[in-house]
Write an enzyme that holds these catalytic residues in place. Structure first.
Site, PDB file in Angstrom:
ATOM      1  N   LYS A  41     -20.976  -8.364   1.479  1.00 15.94           N
ATOM      2  CA  LYS A  41     -19.850  -7.386   0.516  1.00 15.94           C
ATOM      3  C   LYS A  41     -19.304  -8.535  -0.978  1.00 15.94           C
ATOM      4  O   LYS A  41     -19.039  -7.584  -1.862  1.00 15.94           O
ATOM      5  CB  LYS A  41     -19.177  -6.455   1.395  1.00 15.94           C
ATOM      6  CG  LYS A  41     -18.815  -5.209   0.950  1.00 15.94           C
ATOM      7  CD  LYS A  41     -18.043  -4.445   1.768  1.00 15.94           C
ATOM      8  CE  LYS A  41     -16.543  -4.940   2.761  1.00 15.94           C
ATOM      9  NZ  LYS A  41     -16.292  -4.013   3.501  1.00 15.94           N
ATOM     10  N   HIS A  73     -15.226  -4.944  12.390  1.00 15.29           N
ATOM     11  CA  HIS A  73     -15.388  -3.209  12.325  1.00 15.29           C
ATOM     12  C   HIS A  73     -15.391  -2.589  13.702  1.00 15.29           C
ATOM     13  O   HIS A  73     -16.008  -2.850  14.459  1.00 15.29           O
ATOM     14  CB  HIS A  73     -16.028  -2.678  11.136  1.00 15.29           C
ATOM     15  CG  HIS A  73     -15.945  -1.320  10.469  1.00 15.29           C
ATOM     16  ND1 HIS A  73     -16.319  -0.315  11.725  1.00 15.29           N
ATOM     17  CD2 HIS A  73     -14.792  -0.371  10.080  1.00 15.29           C
ATOM     18  CE1 HIS A  73     -16.064   0.783  10.740  1.00 15.29           C
ATOM     19  NE2 HIS A  73     -15.464   0.041  10.315  1.00 15.29           N
ATOM     20  N   THR A 105      -3.687   4.456  -1.511  1.00 14.51           N
ATOM     21  CA  THR A 105      -4.629   5.487  -0.736  1.00 14.51           C
ATOM     22  C   THR A 105      -5.180   6.322  -1.435  1.00 14.51           C
ATOM     23  O   THR A 105      -4.735   7.324  -1.878  1.00 14.51           O
ATOM     24  CB  THR A 105      -4.545   5.086   0.701  1.00 14.51           C
ATOM     25  OG1 THR A 105      -3.281   6.297   0.616  1.00 14.51           O
ATOM     26  CG2 THR A 105      -4.165   4.241   1.394  1.00 14.51           C
ATOM     27  N   GLU A 158       0.708  -0.783  -0.271  1.00 10.96           N
ATOM     28  CA  GLU A 158      -0.078  -0.004  -0.060  1.00 10.96           C
ATOM     29  C   GLU A 158       1.319   1.251  -0.333  1.00 10.96           C
ATOM     30  O   GLU A 158       2.094   0.961   0.738  1.00 10.96           O
ATOM     31  CB  GLU A 158      -0.645  -0.012   1.376  1.00 10.96           C
ATOM     32  CG  GLU A 158      -1.073   1.165   1.192  1.00 10.96           C
ATOM     33  CD  GLU A 158      -2.733   1.215   2.381  1.00 10.96           C
ATOM     34  OE1 GLU A 158      -3.747   0.652   2.277  1.00 10.96           O
ATOM     35  OE2 GLU A 158      -2.892   2.150   3.667  1.00 10.96           O
ATOM     36  N   GLN A 178      -7.843  -5.016   7.184  1.00 12.58           N
ATOM     37  CA  GLN A 178      -6.602  -4.327   7.732  1.00 12.58           C
ATOM     38  C   GLN A 178      -5.155  -5.013   8.613  1.00 12.58           C
ATOM     39  O   GLN A 178      -5.498  -5.914   8.548  1.00 12.58           O
ATOM     40  CB  GLN A 178      -8.076  -3.841   9.128  1.00 12.58           C
ATOM     41  CG  GLN A 178      -7.309  -2.780   9.829  1.00 12.58           C
ATOM     42  CD  GLN A 178      -6.680  -1.837   8.674  1.00 12.58           C
ATOM     43  OE1 GLN A 178      -5.714  -1.754   9.106  1.00 12.58           O
ATOM     44  NE2 GLN A 178      -8.143  -0.460   9.019  1.00 12.58           N
ATOM     45  N   GLY A 235     -14.519   4.496   4.196  1.00 10.10           N
ATOM     46  CA  GLY A 235     -13.397   5.719   4.247  1.00 10.10           C
ATOM     47  C   GLY A 235     -14.046   5.819   5.365  1.00 10.10           C
ATOM     48  O   GLY A 235     -14.196   5.586   5.829  1.00 10.10           O
ATOM     49  N   ASP A 236     -13.013   6.982   5.875  1.00 11.28           N
ATOM     50  CA  ASP A 236     -12.440   6.697   7.673  1.00 11.28           C
ATOM     51  C   ASP A 236     -11.635   8.526   7.876  1.00 11.28           C
ATOM     52  O   ASP A 236     -11.291   8.536   7.171  1.00 11.28           O
ATOM     53  CB  ASP A 236     -10.977   6.257   8.110  1.00 11.28           C
ATOM     54  CG  ASP A 236     -11.532   5.282   9.123  1.00 11.28           C
ATOM     55  OD1 ASP A 236     -12.824   5.162   9.096  1.00 11.28           O
ATOM     56  OD2 ASP A 236     -11.215   4.061   9.198  1.00 11.28           O
ATOM     57  N   HIS A 241      -8.092   3.204  -4.277  1.00  8.00           N
ATOM     58  CA  HIS A 241      -8.729   3.427  -3.618  1.00  8.00           C
ATOM     59  C   HIS A 241      -9.725   4.250  -3.584  1.00  8.00           C
ATOM     60  O   HIS A 241      -9.254   5.584  -4.111  1.00  8.00           O
ATOM     61  CB  HIS A 241      -8.079   3.500  -2.194  1.00  8.00           C
ATOM     62  CG  HIS A 241      -6.577   2.227  -1.364  1.00  8.00           C
ATOM     63  ND1 HIS A 241      -6.955   2.709  -0.021  1.00  8.00           N
ATOM     64  CD2 HIS A 241      -6.561   1.094  -2.182  1.00  8.00           C
ATOM     65  CE1 HIS A 241      -6.219   1.493   0.268  1.00  8.00           C
ATOM     66  NE2 HIS A 241      -5.974   1.000  -0.969  1.00  8.00           N
ATOM     67  N   ALA A 265     -19.414   0.355   1.661  1.00  4.35           N
ATOM     68  CA  ALA A 265     -18.382   0.495   0.040  1.00  4.35           C
ATOM     69  C   ALA A 265     -19.423  -0.600  -0.561  1.00  4.35           C
ATOM     70  O   ALA A 265     -19.683  -0.309  -1.865  1.00  4.35           O
ATOM     71  CB  ALA A 265     -17.545  -1.144   1.384  1.00  4.35           C
TER      72      ALA A 265
HETATM   73  P1  FAD Z   1     -18.025  -0.845   5.572  1.00  9.79           P
HETATM   74  O1  FAD Z   1     -18.385  -2.484   4.247  1.00  9.79           O
HETATM   75  O2  FAD Z   1     -19.264  -0.100   5.120  1.00  9.79           O
HETATM   76  O3  FAD Z   1     -18.213  -1.487   6.734  1.00  9.79           O
HETATM   77  C1  FAD Z   1     -18.323  -0.299   7.944  1.00  9.79           C
HETATM   78  C2  FAD Z   1     -19.205  -0.475   8.498  1.00  9.79           C
HETATM   79  O4  FAD Z   1     -20.760  -0.701   8.719  1.00  9.79           O
HETATM   80  C3  FAD Z   1     -19.125  -1.640   9.237  1.00  9.79           C
HETATM   81  O5  FAD Z   1     -19.104  -2.570  10.546  1.00  9.79           O
HETATM   82  C4  FAD Z   1     -20.532  -2.862   8.279  1.00  9.79           C
HETATM   83  O6  FAD Z   1     -19.915  -4.357   9.949  1.00  9.79           O
HETATM   84  C5  FAD Z   1     -21.255  -1.934   8.351  1.00  9.79           C
HETATM   85  N1  FAD Z   1     -21.967  -2.134   7.903  1.00  9.79           N
HETATM   86  C6  FAD Z   1     -21.593  -2.455   5.685  1.00  9.79           C
HETATM   87  N2  FAD Z   1     -22.959  -2.482   5.170  1.00  9.79           N
HETATM   88  C7  FAD Z   1     -23.702  -2.288   5.606  1.00  9.79           C
HETATM   89  C8  FAD Z   1     -24.964  -2.368   5.485  1.00  9.79           C
HETATM   90  N3  FAD Z   1     -25.309  -2.824   3.795  1.00  9.79           N
HETATM   91  N4  FAD Z   1     -25.867  -2.137   6.335  1.00  9.79           N
HETATM   92  C9  FAD Z   1     -25.454  -1.747   7.968  1.00  9.79           C
HETATM   93  N5  FAD Z   1     -24.251  -1.917   8.008  1.00  9.79           N
HETATM   94  C10 FAD Z   1     -23.310  -2.283   7.452  1.00  9.79           C
HETATM   95  N6  FAD Z   1     -10.051   4.647   4.529  1.00  9.79           N
HETATM   96  C11 FAD Z   1      -9.940   5.419   3.762  1.00  9.79           C
HETATM   97  O7  FAD Z   1     -10.259   6.927   4.022  1.00  9.79           O
HETATM   98  N7  FAD Z   1      -8.811   5.623   2.644  1.00  9.79           N
HETATM   99  C12 FAD Z   1      -8.072   4.852   2.017  1.00  9.79           C
HETATM  100  O8  FAD Z   1      -7.676   4.601   1.609  1.00  9.79           O
HETATM  101  C13 FAD Z   1      -7.904   3.535   2.659  1.00  9.79           C
HETATM  102  N8  FAD Z   1      -7.988   2.038   2.868  1.00  9.79           N
HETATM  103  C14 FAD Z   1      -7.818   1.087   3.246  1.00  9.79           C
HETATM  104  C15 FAD Z   1      -7.415   0.168   3.127  1.00  9.79           C
HETATM  105  C16 FAD Z   1      -7.990  -1.319   3.361  1.00  9.79           C
HETATM  106  C17 FAD Z   1      -7.198  -2.553   3.063  1.00  9.79           C
HETATM  107  C18 FAD Z   1      -8.535  -1.163   4.667  1.00  9.79           C
HETATM  108  C19 FAD Z   1      -8.862  -2.669   5.725  1.00  9.79           C
HETATM  109  C20 FAD Z   1      -8.944  -0.428   4.900  1.00  9.79           C
HETATM  110  C21 FAD Z   1      -8.848   1.085   4.441  1.00  9.79           C
HETATM  111  N9  FAD Z   1     -10.061   2.114   4.865  1.00  9.79           N
HETATM  112  C22 FAD Z   1      -9.229   3.458   4.332  1.00  9.79           C
HETATM  113  C23 FAD Z   1     -10.073   2.724   5.904  1.00  9.79           C
HETATM  114  C24 FAD Z   1     -11.750   1.802   5.976  1.00  9.79           C
HETATM  115  O9  FAD Z   1     -12.589   3.600   5.162  1.00  9.79           O
HETATM  116  C25 FAD Z   1     -12.521   1.798   7.556  1.00  9.79           C
HETATM  117  O10 FAD Z   1     -11.812   0.925   7.707  1.00  9.79           O
HETATM  118  C26 FAD Z   1     -13.720   1.792   7.378  1.00  9.79           C
HETATM  119  O11 FAD Z   1     -14.283   2.628   8.923  1.00  9.79           O
HETATM  120  C27 FAD Z   1     -14.750   1.156   6.926  1.00  9.79           C
HETATM  121  O12 FAD Z   1     -14.772   0.508   5.807  1.00  9.79           O
HETATM  122  P2  FAD Z   1     -15.902  -0.159   4.768  1.00  9.79           P
HETATM  123  O13 FAD Z   1     -15.187  -0.134   3.906  1.00  9.79           O
HETATM  124  O14 FAD Z   1     -15.020  -1.185   5.828  1.00  9.79           O
HETATM  125  O15 FAD Z   1     -16.692   0.303   5.428  1.00  9.79           O
END
Ligand code: FAD
Length: 288
Positions: free
Chosen positions: A168, A152, A50, A19, A178, A110-111, A79, A128
């Site tokens: 997903k 998460h 990222t 990354e 992660q 995103g975070d 990303h 996502a």
């Molecule tokens: P989601 O899949 O949306 O999940 C987030 C939360 O919502 C989880 O608790 C999940 O269980 C819940 N959820 C999911 N779908 C639903 C649904 N349909 N209904 C209700 N609840 C649901 N962040 C950045 O800002 N930029 C980056 O470039 C970046 N790169 C990353 C790369 C990797 C490999 C990883 C592991 C993380 C990265 N992150 C990045 C961090 C990521 O954005 C965070 O972990 C964020 O808080 C959650 O992202 P996610 O895509 O898993 O979200």
């Protein structure tokens, strides 16, 4: 055209990917250049770039992805986050990638940026999975998603998180995890997903801690636990930057070794654009 998920699924030897962060300052730009030069010599399976959901480096992600695609032999994975974006903006970004021949996307929610500060506004797409669906409708992308071995932090519990992740992954092509420090967390994730009918590639994300401060902040944000044995080794060190990096590589290599011996399809490393650390891990793995 190169679909990373297909390469990972078909590879006979463990894949190696890294990354990278788009640079924010001239000093970090120089560090990235060094990392790219060294990385190219290693022929990694891919590099993931990222995306600053907060905004400041968004355009830089696009530039870096295109530059890697056009000027290096490395395949980039872009990303992209739903956070703080309208649906139409995400469509425009995906269309730009499609036109530029970028085929690999990591779809995320995103975070907020690591350095804290501004609140991150919620995007028009909540999760996502919505971005995975959108990307499918825009182009023939190979789509990866994030997985959290320890669950998460927003999830009510691990079971709920696994169910969401499985949904997903029914739509996406692979996942990258992660970072974590205990191999069993990764294998439990893979087993849980298999029980939910998912057998797509799950690449373990391994972090070589290069600074205690960054590690603590990233762990806080991601919910990853830092085991006492890892904490002790890092804090026992004399705190010089070089010593911390050496110990970080040792910790990462021990974990990678166990992951590969127990059947992980490859290693995705988080080395914060540190060229030397990346090369040391690659060489230590004996993949070359
Ligand atoms: P989601 O899949 O949306 O999940 C987030 C939360 O919502 C989880 O608790 C999940 O269980 C819940 N959820 C999911 N779908 C639903 C649904 N349909 N209904 C209700 N609840 C649901 N962040 C950045 O800002 N930029 C980056 O470039 C970046 N790169 C990353 C790369 C990797 C490999 C990883 C592991 C993380 C990265 N992150 C990045 C961090 C990521 O954005 C965070 O972990 C964020 O808080 C959650 O992202 P996610 O895509 O898993 O979200």
């Amino acid at each position: 055209m190169t679909k990373i998920a297909e390469i990972v699924a078909k590879s006979k030897k463990p894949t190696f990917s890294v990354e990278l962060w788009p640079p924010r300052t001239p000093a970090s730009a120089a560090k990235l250049e060094e990392a790219l030069l060294e990385l190219e010599k290693l022929h990694p399976t891919f590099t993931a770039i990222t995306y600053g959901a907060g905004g400041s480096t968004r355009e830089k992600t696009h530039e870096l992805v295109l530059r890697i695609k056009r000027q290096t032999s490395i395949e980039p994975m872009a990303h992209l986050t739903t956070a703080a974006h309208k649906r139409s903006e995400l469509v425009a970004i995906l269309e730009r990638y499609r036109s530029a021949g970028i085929q690999n996307i990591l779809a995320l929610r995103g975070d907020p940026p690591l350095n804290g500060g501004a609140e991150l506004s919620v995007g028009e797409l909540a999760h996502a999975i919505d971005l995975v669906e959108l990307a499918r409708s825009v182009g023939d992308f190979s789509i990866a998603v994030a997985a959290h071995p320890e669950g998460h932090p927003d999830s009510p519990d691990l079971v709920a998180d696994r169910i969401m992740l499985a949904r997903k992954l029914e739509l996406a092509d692979m996942a990258i995890t992660q970072f974590f420090f205990v191999a069993d967390y990764y294998f439990k994730l893979v087993d849980d997903l298999e029980r939910l009918g998912i057998s797509k590639p799950i690449l373990p994300g391994v972090m070589a801690p290069t600074s205690v401060k960054t590690l603590e902040r990233m762990a806080l944000l991601s919910g990853a636990r830092i085991p006492e044995r890892v904490r002790e080794r890092l804090y026992r060190a004399d705190q010089s930057a070089e010593t911390i990096k050496e110990i970080g590589v040792e910790i990462a290599l021990e974990l990678c070794d166990e992951l590969l011996k127990r059947g992980a399809p490859g290693i995705h490393v988080y080395t914060m654009n540190e060229a030397v650390t990346t090369v040391e891990i690659y060489k230590g793995l004996g993949l070359g």
